[in-house]
Scaffold this motif. Structure first.
Motif: not given
Length: 194
Positions: A12-13, A16-17, A30, A32-33, A170-171
């Motif tokens: 995730q970038t 994306n967020a 991020t 999360k990524g 998904k990512n």
């Protein structure tokens, strides 16, 4: 001889967020990524999956993801880059052209705005991934790329209905393929993150 391709979407970038259109433009991973990519690394270790070669798109979100998944040397290839969305780059996803369920994409909708057509991206992805897998010493390969271009590649090998019903990308999802006689056979999607 059958070979194996693990085709992974980047983590995730920020875009994306934030729900922004991200093709050839880039934004950083991020937290999360980063955490999700590390979970994929652990999955590969837990399942004793090792790669004789690794590749990523030239875009930083893909190469940064790959570097979190493995510390082995890798090659960055322009042919693995994401779909160019032209003037839509960096805009809110609400502005995306309408998806055509008959063709499973937006077709040429980005072309008048300086972007790529879906067909051109699909042809490019099939060509570059075939070239990678045709290399004599590539038996078990990891490639990190992008959601839309991976989707168009997948659409070349399995029916659209099957993708819609059975493939969640998904990512940090990893699509596993067998490769033989210049053809890819989709096996499964590995999703180890929420």
């Amino acid at each position: 001889m059958t070979k194996t391709l693990y085709l992974m979407r980047h983590g995730q970038t920020q875009f994306n967020a934030l729900g922004k259109i991200q093709g050839v433009c880039d934004s950083p991973l991020t937290s999360k990524g980063i955490a999700d990519a590390k979970k994929v690394d652990q999955y590969f270790k837990d399942n004793q999956i090792e790669f004789d070669h690794a590749y990523s798109s030239t875009q930083e979100r893909a190469s940064d993801t790959l570097e979190l998944v493995t510390d082995q040397p890798y090659q960055r290839l322009k042919g693995l880059r994401e779909w160019n969305f032209g003037l839509f780059e960096g805009e809110n996803q609400r502005l995306n052209p309408k998806y055509d369920p008959k063709i499973g994409s937006v077709g040429d909708a980005f072309v008048p705005y300086g972007g790529d057509s879906a067909d051109d991206v699909q042809i490019r992805m099939v060509r570059v991934l075939t070239e990678i897998m045709d290399r004599k010493d590539n038996q078990n390969v990891l490639v990190v790329g992008h959601g839309a271009s991976i989707y168009l590649f997948l659409k070349n090998w399995i029916p659209l209905e099957e993708i819609v019903k059975h493939v969640e990308m998904k990512n940090c999802s990893v699509l596993k393929f067998e490769f033989a006689d210049d053809k890819f056979k989709y096996l499964k999607t590995i999703n180890v993150v929420d």
